[in-house]
Design a protein around this motif. Structure first.
Motif, mmCIF file in Angstrom:
data_model
loop_
_atom_site.group_PDB
_atom_site.id
_atom_site.type_symbol
_atom_site.label_atom_id
_atom_site.label_comp_id
_atom_site.label_asym_id
_atom_site.label_seq_id
_atom_site.Cartn_x
_atom_site.Cartn_y
_atom_site.Cartn_z
ATOM 1 N N PRO A 178 0.832 -1.215 0.000
ATOM 2 C CA PRO A 178 0.000 0.000 0.000
ATOM 3 C C PRO A 178 0.857 1.252 0.000
ATOM 4 O O PRO A 178 2.010 1.254 0.424
ATOM 5 C CB PRO A 178 -0.809 -0.135 1.301
ATOM 6 N N SER A 179 0.257 2.381 -0.473
ATOM 7 C CA SER A 179 0.985 3.641 -0.563
ATOM 8 C C SER A 179 1.389 4.152 0.814
ATOM 9 O O SER A 179 2.390 4.831 0.946
ATOM 10 C CB SER A 179 0.123 4.685 -1.283
ATOM 11 N N ALA A 180 0.610 3.826 1.830
ATOM 12 C CA ALA A 180 0.975 4.199 3.194
ATOM 13 C C ALA A 180 1.637 2.995 3.861
ATOM 14 O O ALA A 180 1.105 1.890 3.845
ATOM 15 C CB ALA A 180 -0.260 4.632 3.977
ATOM 16 N N PHE A 181 2.806 3.187 4.462
ATOM 17 C CA PHE A 181 3.553 2.083 5.050
ATOM 18 C C PHE A 181 2.764 1.444 6.187
ATOM 19 O O PHE A 181 2.227 2.130 7.041
ATOM 20 C CB PHE A 181 4.906 2.574 5.576
ATOM 21 N N GLU A 182 2.684 0.114 6.160
ATOM 22 C CA GLU A 182 1.977 -0.618 7.205
ATOM 23 C C GLU A 182 2.990 -1.501 7.923
ATOM 24 O O GLU A 182 3.502 -2.480 7.370
ATOM 25 C CB GLU A 182 0.856 -1.458 6.600
ATOM 26 N N ALA A 183 3.255 -1.155 9.200
ATOM 27 C CA ALA A 183 4.304 -1.845 9.943
ATOM 28 C C ALA A 183 3.981 -3.302 10.192
ATOM 29 O O ALA A 183 4.876 -4.130 10.343
ATOM 30 C CB ALA A 183 4.548 -1.125 11.277
ATOM 31 N N ASP A 184 2.677 -3.645 10.210
ATOM 32 C CA ASP A 184 2.310 -5.018 10.540
ATOM 33 C C ASP A 184 2.335 -5.946 9.330
ATOM 34 O O ASP A 184 2.023 -7.124 9.445
ATOM 35 C CB ASP A 184 0.941 -5.056 11.194
ATOM 36 N N VAL A 185 2.661 -5.433 8.180
ATOM 37 C CA VAL A 185 2.728 -6.276 6.977
ATOM 38 C C VAL A 185 4.066 -7.011 6.950
ATOM 39 O O VAL A 185 5.131 -6.411 7.148
ATOM 40 C CB VAL A 185 2.572 -5.422 5.699
ATOM 41 N N ASP A 186 4.038 -8.321 6.747
ATOM 42 C CA ASP A 186 5.255 -9.132 6.638
ATOM 43 C C ASP A 186 5.894 -8.893 5.277
ATOM 44 O O ASP A 186 5.451 -9.416 4.256
ATOM 45 C CB ASP A 186 4.905 -10.604 6.813
ATOM 46 N N GLN A 187 6.963 -8.079 5.277
ATOM 47 C CA GLN A 187 7.593 -7.685 4.016
ATOM 48 C C GLN A 187 8.158 -8.884 3.258
ATOM 49 O O GLN A 187 8.221 -8.859 2.026
ATOM 50 C CB GLN A 187 8.716 -6.680 4.304
ATOM 51 N N THR A 188 8.566 -9.925 3.989
ATOM 52 C CA THR A 188 9.192 -11.072 3.312
ATOM 53 C C THR A 188 8.198 -11.873 2.493
ATOM 54 O O THR A 188 8.596 -12.671 1.645
ATOM 55 C CB THR A 188 9.840 -11.997 4.348
ATOM 56 N N LYS A 189 6.907 -11.638 2.694
ATOM 57 C CA LYS A 189 5.895 -12.387 1.965
ATOM 58 C C LYS A 189 5.260 -11.582 0.853
ATOM 59 O O LYS A 189 4.260 -12.006 0.269
ATOM 60 C CB LYS A 189 4.814 -12.882 2.935
ATOM 61 N N LEU A 190 5.814 -10.419 0.584
ATOM 62 C CA LEU A 190 5.253 -9.563 -0.459
ATOM 63 C C LEU A 190 5.867 -9.885 -1.827
ATOM 64 O O LEU A 190 7.018 -10.346 -1.926
ATOM 65 C CB LEU A 190 5.504 -8.093 -0.134
ATOM 66 N N ASN A 191 5.109 -9.637 -2.859
ATOM 67 C CA ASN A 191 5.648 -9.686 -4.220
ATOM 68 C C ASN A 191 6.557 -8.482 -4.440
ATOM 69 O O ASN A 191 6.351 -7.418 -3.845
ATOM 70 C CB ASN A 191 4.507 -9.670 -5.234
ATOM 71 N N VAL A 192 7.559 -8.652 -5.274
ATOM 72 C CA VAL A 192 8.523 -7.581 -5.526
ATOM 73 C C VAL A 192 8.451 -7.168 -6.995
ATOM 74 O O VAL A 192 8.447 -8.013 -7.893
ATOM 75 C CB VAL A 192 9.952 -8.022 -5.170
ATOM 76 N N LEU A 193 8.370 -5.845 -7.203
ATOM 77 C CA LEU A 193 8.398 -5.275 -8.546
ATOM 78 C C LEU A 193 9.839 -4.881 -8.881
ATOM 79 O O LEU A 193 10.485 -4.187 -8.093
ATOM 80 C CB LEU A 193 7.482 -4.046 -8.625
ATOM 81 N N VAL A 194 10.339 -5.327 -10.012
ATOM 82 C CA VAL A 194 11.720 -5.040 -10.424
ATOM 83 C C VAL A 194 11.682 -4.369 -11.795
ATOM 84 O O VAL A 194 11.039 -4.868 -12.718
ATOM 85 C CB VAL A 194 12.558 -6.340 -10.495
ATOM 86 N N PHE A 195 12.355 -3.217 -11.908
ATOM 87 C CA PHE A 195 12.562 -2.554 -13.185
ATOM 88 C C PHE A 195 14.068 -2.493 -13.436
ATOM 89 O O PHE A 195 14.858 -2.263 -12.508
ATOM 90 C CB PHE A 195 12.023 -1.124 -13.167
ATOM 91 N N SER A 196 14.481 -2.649 -14.666
ATOM 92 C CA SER A 196 15.884 -2.434 -15.001
ATOM 93 C C SER A 196 15.983 -1.882 -16.416
ATOM 94 O O SER A 196 15.049 -2.015 -17.210
ATOM 95 C CB SER A 196 16.682 -3.735 -14.872
#
Length: 720
Positions: A178-196
């Motif tokens: 989400p656009s607002a940071f949520e401290a309780d979200v487990d970052q290790t389980k999120l999808n990652v967007l990569v641009f190069s």
């Protein structure tokens, strides 16, 4: 005779000595001048080398900053966060990110990597990448690890350089959230967007032209005697390549050019020194010009030419120091800019941003400092004063009174303005920016085209809202939001026809928070989906025990933005074995105004599964007869303000009757809310309402109390 000879010898010796002294002085002067010129040339070479190295490092940082901003804008995006968790995630990601890799200038590779390391979408220059890890030569995991670290400030994205199968590329990544940071979200389980983006010869040529560095090339090695270089580092800070270019040596070139003249024209030493001085001046001026150009690009927005955030912070600090009488800071956020981008594309959006910048500069008073802080947000620094009784903030809003003409299109767009000044106390630029941003947040929250001035109450309110948001999160985790029910009564028979589910919240300290308050907090904090579906699930589960009646549930406009809302509602109904025809979704008039096309799609999807749609609180907003016809509601609910007005003015009865008559003419059944007296019930029934709701019949109560009141005996009929 001997005396005369002696005098002649003495004169000869004097001349010889003088000549020797002159020649020695001339030689020493020539040597000194030659050494001075050589030193000047070496110094000029060194300064130019330093300038070039600084510019090259600045170019690499600019590439990283540009890609980082692109990744940040796309990854910290509420819609992307929701979409990427759906079954259509791969197609959505390809449409929004992958399809642009073929010709997008900011990146040519786009990946979405799931929490288990698998590619959800992977495209390079429009073609699918079979094995992203192999494409990035096994170094992709290092980037993903950094991307999944919590980033509350939204400025810690991993943007670095990496080796690929096609060569060196710049890469950036961020966890999709989400656009607002949520401290309780487990970052290790999120999808990652990569641009190069590959550092191709074309890209290097653009850097070379922009930063005036000739002969740029990528190399695996660099000999300092032959070339200048800047380190190209990966995400771990390790050098993986060199960005090299040849020594220009402008000082040496100038010295070699004038050296024959120095040697051959000793008698013209002063002229030569003047020429050398002129050459040195030209060299230094060229270097200074290059430095000024690099400094300008570092502190100005590339799209508009305005100050960027870095330049703005310098300007506001200087303005505070130079204006002891106080300055004003106005922050502007465009209203409706995203729909312009969505409708006509980023090219039109960029042109609109440029046009807005030009209009602000041309219409605001001279001396105003205009900056673009990013996206569609601008800042204006000015002396604290009013012009003809009007503030700078008012002048900013007036700039949007005339539509913008972009590529033959007429675009009407507005703005919200938050303003703060240094008149009350000496504050630094950071604090002034915070205050103006707080006022801007209030302006955007209050509607469109609003100007809000900062005052201390905004700080107090912001603190209360933040605390309330945290309490609401905890309440949702602990099932602290209650669902209560209020009966919907047949106006003629007084039998129960339906139940409306309502959310209620009592905090752990016993304080009762109004739904109008905590629902707004939930919408801003991104919690409305959780809250809304909790109420829906509770309502249909309870309704399963009440045969033959409808269940109504209120839905926020933000919930309807979810393209999977209807399918999720269907899942809830199937889980509870609840007939969709018994469910009514109630929406307010704001849904019709904010995004009518989106509302139509959501309504169509709900009707496809059998759910009915009711327009709630009619009479307190802007819904028109045309809107009632266009959206085809199944029921209309009269706002309680029209009912309460009956007790104060007879003319309000005519307004109420006309409103109900309008609904009846459109064959819309009508529910009257807020019925508290028999007189009110009689009036609305005679006016054409077929359904009543209010304290006259029952306050909102628990599901068990509804069962006891209406379903413990048969038939289900209100007594009295």
């Amino acid at each position: 005779m001997s005396l005369s000879k002696n005098k002649s010898k003495l004169r000869l010796l004097a001349v010889a000595a003088t000549s020797l002294i002159f020649l020695s002085t001339l030689g020493a002067l020539g040597y000194t001048v030659s050494r001075a010129i050589t030193s000047m040339a070496a110094t000029a070479d060194e300064i130019d080398d330093t300038r070039a190295v600084t510019a090259a490092n600045g170019a690499l940082k600019a590439l990283q900053k540009q890609l980082g901003a692109t990744v940040r804008d796309n990854a910290y995006w509420d819609d992307a966060y929701r979409q990427i968790l759906t079954s259509n995630a791969a197609a959505w990601a390809t449409e929004n990110w992958g399809s642009t890799t073929a010709d997008y200038p900011l990146y040519d590779t786009a990946l979405v990597i799931t929490a288990d390391g698998h590619p959800l979408m992977a495209l390079h220059k429009g073609e699918t990448i079979a094995d992203p890890s192999a494409f990035f030569l096994g170094k992709l995991d290092e980037v993903l690890t950094v991307a999944r670290r919590p980033d509350p400030t939204r400025d810690g994205l991993p943007v670095a350089f990496i080796r690929t199968m096609d060569g060196i590329a710049i890469i950036g990544a961020a966890a999709i959230q989400p656009s607002a940071f949520e401290a309780d979200v487990d970052q290790t389980k999120l999808n990652v967007l990569v641009f190069s983006k590959q550092l191709t010869s074309k890209v290097l040529a653009e850097i070379s032209q922009t930063f005036t560095i000739d002969g740029l090339a990528l190399s695996d090695s660099a000999d300092p005697k032959q070339v200048l270089y800047a380190d190209v580092k990966d995400v771990a800070g390790n050098r993986i390549a060199y960005l090299t270019w040849p020594h220009v040596d402008p000082g040496t070139a100038g010295y070699l050019k004038v050296k024959p003249t120095v040697v051959g024209a000793g008698v013209a030493l002063i002229v030569l020194l003047a020429a050398v001085g002129a050459v040195g001046f030209i060299v230094f001026r060229a270097i200074r010009t290059g430095e000024r150009l690099s400094n300008y690009k570092a502190k100005h927005d590339a799209l508009t030419g305005l100050w960027n955030r870095a330049g703005f912070l310098e300007q506001i600090t200087a303005a505070i120091e130079m204006n002891p009488g106080g300055i004003s800071l106005d922050l502007l956020d465009l209203d409706g800019f995203k729909p312009v981008n969505d409708a006509w594309g980023h090219a039109v959006g960029d042109e609109l941003i440029r046009t807005v910048a030009e209009r602000l500069v041309s219409q605001l008073p001279s001396g105003s400092i205009v900056a673009r802080l990013g996206g569609d947000e601008f800042a204006v620094i000015s002396e604290k004063k009013e012009i003809d009784g009007r503030s700078i903030g008012s002048e900013i809003l007036d700039a949007f009174s005339v539509p913008f003409m972009i590529g033959g299109r007429t675009i009407e767009i507005g703005g919200s303005v938050g303003t703060a000044d240094t008149s009350e106390a000496m504050v630094d630029g950071t604090e002034l920016l915070r205050r103006a941003d707080l006022a801007l947040y209030r302006a955007k929250d209050s509607g469109r085209g609003i100007l809000v001035r900062y005052d201390a109450s905004l700080d107090d309110e912001a603190g209360k809202v933040a605390m309330l948001e945290q309490q609401l999160r905890q309440a949702l985790l602990r099932d602290g939001i209650r669902t209560v029910f209020q009966p919907l009564i047949d106006a003629s028979t007084r039998e129960i026809r339906g139940i409306e589910a309502l959310a209620r919240w009592t905090t752990s300290t016993g304080e009762q928070i109004s739904p109008e308050v905590f629902i707004r907090v939930a919408e801003k904090a991104g919690l409305i989906d959780v809250l809304g579906f909790n109420v829906l699930k509770t309502a249909v589960q309870a309704g399963s025990k009440w045969p033959g009646i409808s269940v109504a549930v209120n839905v926020s406009p933000l919930q309807l933005r979810n393209p999977y809302f209807a399918s999720q509602v269907s899942d809830v109904l199937k889980e509870a074995s609840f007939d969709p025809k018994r469910l009514t979704i109630e929406v307010t008039e704001g849904v019709l105004i904010a995004n009518p096309d989106q509302a139509k799609r959501a309504f169509a999807a709900l009707r496809a599964i059998g759910v009915k749609i009711a327009l709630d609180d009619f009479g307190c907003g802007f819904a028109s007869i045309g809107a009632l016809r266009e959206f085809g509601f199944d029921r209309m609910k009269i706002d309680r303000s029209l009912i309460l007005a009956l007790d104060h003015d007879d003319r309000n009865g005519a307004v109420l009757q006309a409103t109900i008559a309008l609904a009846n003419a459109l064959r819309l059944p009508v529910t009257a809310e807020g019925i508290e007296t028999e007189e009110q019930a009689t009036v609305v029934r005679l006016s054409g309402c077929d359904q009543l709701q209010g304290y006259l019949f029952s306050r909102p109560v628990s599901a068990n109390e509804i069962t006891k009141l209406y379903f413990s005996t048969s038939p289900s009929r209100l007594v009295g």
